[in-house]
Each structure stands twice: as C-alpha cells, then as structure tokens.
Motif scaffolding. Structure first.
Motif, PDB file in Angstrom:
ATOM      1  N   LEU A 204       0.864  -1.178   0.000  1.00  0.00           N
ATOM      2  CA  LEU A 204       0.000   0.000   0.000  1.00  0.00           C
ATOM      3  C   LEU A 204       0.901   1.228   0.000  1.00  0.00           C
ATOM      4  CD1 LEU A 204      -2.999   1.052   0.272  1.00  0.00           C
ATOM      5  CD2 LEU A 204      -2.503   1.321   2.715  1.00  0.00           C
ATOM      6  N   PHE A 205       0.753   2.070  -1.019  1.00  0.00           N
ATOM      7  CA  PHE A 205       1.527   3.306  -1.104  1.00  0.00           C
ATOM      8  C   PHE A 205       0.626   4.479  -0.722  1.00  0.00           C
ATOM      9  CE2 PHE A 205       4.826   1.971  -4.581  1.00  0.00           C
ATOM     10  CZ  PHE A 205       5.286   0.967  -3.740  1.00  0.00           C
ATOM     11  N   LEU A 206       1.220   5.471  -0.110  1.00  0.00           N
ATOM     12  CA  LEU A 206       0.526   6.705   0.266  1.00  0.00           C
ATOM     13  C   LEU A 206       1.225   7.884  -0.388  1.00  0.00           C
ATOM     14  CD1 LEU A 206      -1.305   8.599   2.028  1.00  0.00           C
ATOM     15  CD2 LEU A 206       0.436   8.342   3.831  1.00  0.00           C
ATOM     16  N   LYS A 207       0.445   8.763  -0.992  1.00  0.00           N
ATOM     17  CA  LYS A 207       0.972  10.007  -1.547  1.00  0.00           C
ATOM     18  C   LYS A 207       0.260  11.173  -0.872  1.00  0.00           C
ATOM     19  CE  LYS A 207       1.842  12.399  -5.963  1.00  0.00           C
ATOM     20  NZ  LYS A 207       1.615  12.365  -7.439  1.00  0.00           N
ATOM     21  N   ILE A 208       1.040  12.009  -0.194  1.00  0.00           N
ATOM     22  CA  ILE A 208       0.481  13.193   0.460  1.00  0.00           C
ATOM     23  C   ILE A 208       0.820  14.416  -0.389  1.00  0.00           C
ATOM     24  CG2 ILE A 208       0.551  14.683   2.496  1.00  0.00           C
ATOM     25  CD1 ILE A 208       1.023  12.279   4.220  1.00  0.00           C
ATOM     26  N   HIS A 209      -0.213  15.141  -0.796  1.00  0.00           N
ATOM     27  CA  HIS A 209      -0.053  16.323  -1.639  1.00  0.00           C
ATOM     28  C   HIS A 209      -0.047  17.592  -0.787  1.00  0.00           C
ATOM     29  CE1 HIS A 209      -1.160  14.161  -5.477  1.00  0.00           C
ATOM     30  NE2 HIS A 209      -1.711  13.352  -4.589  1.00  0.00           N
ATOM     31  N   THR A 210       0.617  18.609  -1.284  1.00  0.00           N
ATOM     32  CA  THR A 210       0.584  19.925  -0.647  1.00  0.00           C
ATOM     33  C   THR A 210       0.252  20.993  -1.683  1.00  0.00           C
ATOM     34  OG1 THR A 210       2.903  20.546  -1.024  1.00  0.00           O
ATOM     35  CG2 THR A 210       2.422  19.154   0.903  1.00  0.00           C
ATOM     36  N   ASN A 211      -0.116  22.170  -1.192  1.00  0.00           N
ATOM     37  CA  ASN A 211      -0.405  23.278  -2.105  1.00  0.00           C
ATOM     38  C   ASN A 211       0.865  23.933  -2.632  1.00  0.00           C
ATOM     39  OD1 ASN A 211       0.483  24.440   0.246  1.00  0.00           O
ATOM     40  ND2 ASN A 211      -1.178  25.930   0.422  1.00  0.00           N
ATOM     41  N   ALA A 212       2.035  23.433  -2.199  1.00  0.00           N
ATOM     42  CA  ALA A 212       3.309  23.988  -2.668  1.00  0.00           C
ATOM     43  C   ALA A 212       3.860  23.217  -3.858  1.00  0.00           C
ATOM     44  CB  ALA A 212       4.331  23.987  -1.534  1.00  0.00           C
ATOM     45  N   GLY A 213       3.097  22.227  -4.344  1.00  0.00           N
ATOM     46  CA  GLY A 213       3.563  21.441  -5.471  1.00  0.00           C
ATOM     47  C   GLY A 213       4.521  20.332  -5.087  1.00  0.00           C
ATOM     48  N   ILE A 214       4.690  20.093  -3.785  1.00  0.00           N
ATOM     49  CA  ILE A 214       5.558  19.024  -3.282  1.00  0.00           C
ATOM     50  C   ILE A 214       4.681  17.897  -2.759  1.00  0.00           C
ATOM     51  CG2 ILE A 214       7.304  18.392  -1.566  1.00  0.00           C
ATOM     52  CD1 ILE A 214       8.209  21.302  -1.569  1.00  0.00           C
ATOM     53  N   SER A 215       5.004  16.667  -3.161  1.00  0.00           N
ATOM     54  CA  SER A 215       4.292  15.494  -2.674  1.00  0.00           C
ATOM     55  C   SER A 215       5.272  14.554  -1.991  1.00  0.00           C
ATOM     56  CB  SER A 215       3.610  14.759  -3.836  1.00  0.00           C
ATOM     57  OG  SER A 215       2.635  15.570  -4.445  1.00  0.00           O
ATOM     58  N   GLY A 216       4.810  13.893  -0.945  1.00  0.00           N
ATOM     59  CA  GLY A 216       5.636  12.932  -0.231  1.00  0.00           C
ATOM     60  C   GLY A 216       5.016  11.553  -0.286  1.00  0.00           C
ATOM     61  N   TRP A 217       5.885  10.516  -0.237  1.00  0.00           N
ATOM     62  CA  TRP A 217       5.435   9.132  -0.348  1.00  0.00           C
ATOM     63  C   TRP A 217       5.758   8.350   0.920  1.00  0.00           C
ATOM     64  CZ3 TRP A 217       2.790   7.002  -4.505  1.00  0.00           C
ATOM     65  CH2 TRP A 217       2.709   7.803  -5.656  1.00  0.00           C
ATOM     66  N   GLY A 218       4.866   7.394   1.255  1.00  0.00           N
ATOM     67  CA  GLY A 218       5.090   6.502   2.379  1.00  0.00           C
ATOM     68  C   GLY A 218       4.419   5.167   2.116  1.00  0.00           C
ATOM     69  N   GLU A 219       4.706   4.192   2.996  1.00  0.00           N
ATOM     70  CA  GLU A 219       4.069   2.866   2.918  1.00  0.00           C
ATOM     71  C   GLU A 219       3.366   2.575   4.245  1.00  0.00           C
ATOM     72  OE1 GLU A 219       5.728  -0.656   1.073  1.00  0.00           O
ATOM     73  OE2 GLU A 219       7.415   0.512   0.318  1.00  0.00           O
ATOM     74  N   PRO A 220       2.065   2.867   4.343  1.00  0.00           N
ATOM     75  CA  PRO A 220       1.329   2.639   5.597  1.00  0.00           C
ATOM     76  C   PRO A 220       0.665   1.264   5.615  1.00  0.00           C
ATOM     77  CG  PRO A 220      -0.012   3.889   4.069  1.00  0.00           C
ATOM     78  CD  PRO A 220       1.270   3.564   3.335  1.00  0.00           C
ATOM     79  N   ILE A 221       1.463   0.216   5.393  1.00  0.00           N
ATOM     80  CA  ILE A 221       0.894  -1.104   5.143  1.00  0.00           C
ATOM     81  C   ILE A 221       1.070  -2.050   6.320  1.00  0.00           C
ATOM     82  CG2 ILE A 221       3.069  -1.808   4.089  1.00  0.00           C
ATOM     83  CD1 ILE A 221      -0.466  -3.089   3.189  1.00  0.00           C
ATOM     84  N   LEU A 222       0.130  -2.924   6.501  1.00  0.00           N
ATOM     85  CA  LEU A 222       0.265  -4.090   7.364  1.00  0.00           C
ATOM     86  C   LEU A 222      -0.068  -5.288   6.485  1.00  0.00           C
ATOM     87  CD1 LEU A 222       0.782  -4.931  10.360  1.00  0.00           C
ATOM     88  CD2 LEU A 222      -1.700  -5.085  10.577  1.00  0.00           C
TER      89      LEU A 222
END
Length: 369
Positions: free
Chosen positions: A50-68
């Motif tokens: 499971l991948f997570l993409k967090i968006h911001t209004n600054a045009g920068i996105s961050g990725w994480g793996e919130p998986i079990l």
C-alpha cells in the motif's frame, strides 16, 4: 491512477507556525505559513503493498508505505480516517503530527494505528526534506556512514548464488522443515538445540528463535549462546521495545519502519538501543519506499548493522537502488531520495493479498504462519 483515498482541500488550519520574519525575512515566514496538506491518496500496489501520496499546495508530494501485510484495505481506511486531522496542516511539523495522531487515538499502539502512522510519517519527512532540498538523514544530524549494507532473502542454494551475482553478501534464510512448528518440538527443531548446532558456523544473528511476545524465554535463550539474538518486526513503538532491551532478550533490534512508527519513532528506538549497547537491522519485506526510509535511518544512526530488502525498486522507481559489494551508496536526493515512476506504477494497481492459512496436517488445528 485509481486510488483508495478521498481527496479533500482546506485553506487554513494546522499547528502554529514557528517561523519568524527575522534574518530570513518576511517572505520565508510567509512561505511557511502557506504550505498546507491538501490531499491524501492511497494505492493498492502489487504484489501486496500500500503506497501513500500526500499532496501539498506547494507542489511538493511525499510518499510513504502505511501497510500491514494482509490488511492493506484496513490500513487504507485508517489513513483515510486521518484526513480530518491532516488536511490543512503544515506537513513540516512532523513530530507534532506524530504525537497528535498517536496520542489523540486514546487506544494507543497496535499494528493498524502504528502502520498508518508510519506511512504518514515517512511521507511527511519526504515532504520536509524536499522543501529544504536535503536528504532526511541531514535533518537527523547528518550521515554516519557513506554506504549502507543490505541483505537479501535466499532459501535455496541456487537463490543464494543468484543473489551473490547481484552483488549481495549477506542473506536471510531458515531451517528446512516439512511441516509447521508445534508447541512441543522434536529435538532437531527445539530452539536451544538448534542454536547450539549452528554456533560453529557463526551466523550473523539468530532471528526470533521463539515467539517475539515470549520475552522472558527469548532472554533466557540469549543468555545461553554467544550468537546475537534479533527480534522486532512485530513490535510497535519505543514502548514495545523497552522490555526487550531491559531484559536483554535481543542485542539486535529489527523495527519495521512501516509498522513501528516510521522514521520519527525508529530514530528514537535506535537511541534506546544504543544506550543498551544494541544495534539495528531494520525489518523490511515490503516495497521501495520502505527501503528508502530504512536507508535514511541507517545513514543517520551510529548503531546500524544491516538493512533487509526484497525490492530495489525496479518497475516502481525511476532510478532503482543499486547494490555493489553488498552495499547501497548513501542516497543523495532530497527527502527520501526516490522518485516514484507513476506511469509504471499504473500497471501494478490493485491486489487482494492475504496471509497464508496453515493447519496441522494431523488434526486440522490452526498453526502459526
């Protein structure tokens, strides 16, 4: 791309800004005030991630793996439930958000909450590093090493040879067995006897010779051998690792950055381990985002041993990691130092992976996976 997350936007809110219009000037202070989380997206990614993409209004996105593992949809829902808190917040207050998500849950800890929190934490560090144009390890005090040792899985002689040709020099394997473990084992599979038989071969460590919740017995085993004992993949947060360290049950800790609390928490676990003369070999049977987060921790702590991995990111990252003589070079890119290949990822969306179900062949009773 099909996602499980629900997009939301907000124009205000968040933790109080700590930026001040001093020598940096009002322009920088204003920029800090304006960075906000606008959307969270989760993606079921083959084979079981499971991948997570967090968006911001600054045009920068961050990725994480919130998986079990085996609970991907549950974790996706847990992440979605965090949107109410995260949308509109400044993503760079990483520790503040960790505390709020963990402590406001009231029922603290457990695999679902800490796995969701871990993925969010990874993504927030990714955003913060990108915003400042430095790797996460620079924000954690700078590099403690210039390359990072990694190990591969190899359960057959041929697999071992193949991995060696790929550049690996350390491997995870296990004793061959024709049936699942039982409460009372035969002599050849009794933990203490098996460890004694392995001692002449000097393996790097023995991983979880007994159930990880059985801390007293693991401590007894650790006292009876000169081989290091390792545990931690199913332990969550600093509180979970405290008993293991205090009782001397393991000298190698294996926190999983997708379960134990993310980069923020594993950095603290590493500090606890250092105070007990223990080292870290982070657990990671997951994807390249998890590996990237582990490499940032490995690069920033003094008591690092080896990093587990099963994917270097081929088909997921625009620039997969490379192994040379058993090591990955210190990542140089900002944040987690990776760039997801979203075009390639589109063909890998969707899975329904479940944990294996195993039963005793003689009486049909449930046995451990």
């Amino acid at each position: 791309m099909i996602g499980l997350g629900v997009a939301q936007t907000a124009e205000s809110g968040g933790a109080p800004s700590t930026a001040a219009a001093s020598s940096s000037g009002p322009k920088r202070a204003r920029a800090r005030e304006l960075m906000r989380i606008t959307k969270l997206e989760t993606f079921l990614v083959k084979p079981r991630w499971l991948f997570l993409k967090i968006h911001t209004n600054a045009g920068i996105s961050g990725w994480g793996e919130p998986i079990l593992e085996g609970r991907a949809r549950t974790c996706a829902t847990a992440v979605q439930e965090l949107e109410t808190y995260l949308i509109g917040k400044d993503p760079r207050a990483v520790t503040h958000h960790w505390q709020a998500i963990y402590r406001h849950a009231f029922y603290r800890g457990g695999p679902i909450l800490t796995s969701a929190l871990s993925g969010v934490d990874q993504a927030l560090w990714d955003i913060k590093g990108q915003a400042l144009q430095v790797p996460v390890y620079e924000l954690l005090g700078g590099p403690t090493r210039q390359r990072i040792r990694v190990y591969a899985h190899a359960n057959t002689p041929q697999a071992l040879k193949d991995k060696m040709q790929q550049g690996f020099t350390a491997f995870k394997t296990g004793p061959a067995k024709k049936r699942p473990a039982r409460p009372v084992e035969t002599p050849q599979f009794t933990a203490k006897l098996l460890i004694k038989a392995l001692e002449p071969y000097q393996p790097m460590f023995i991983e979880e010779p007994v159930n990880c919740q059985n801390v007293e017995v693991m401590a007894d085993i650790a006292r009876g051998t000169h081989l290091p004992i390792a545990t931690g993949e199913r332990i969550f947060t600093k509180w979970g690792f405290r008993e293991i360290l205090e009782k001397g049950a393991a000298s190698i800790l294996q926190p999983d950055l997708c379960h134990a609390g993310g980069i923020t928490e594993v950095r603290l676990i590493a500090g606890m381990a250092e105070a007990h003369y223990a080292t870290l070999a982070p657990h990671n049977p997951l994807g390249p985002i998890s590996l990237a987060a582990g490499l940032q921790i490995a690069a920033s702590i003094p008591n690092f041993l080896c990093q587990e991995q099963v994917s270097l990111g081929e088909g997921y990252l625009k620039s997969p990691f490379q192994v040379k003589e058993g090591y990955i070079d210190l990542p140089k890119g900002p944040g987690l130092g990776i760039e997801i290949d979203e075009e390639a990822l589109a063909s890998k969306i969707g899975h329904d992976w479940h944990n294996p179900e195993t039963y005793d062949a003689d009486d049909g009773s449930v046995v451990d996976w």
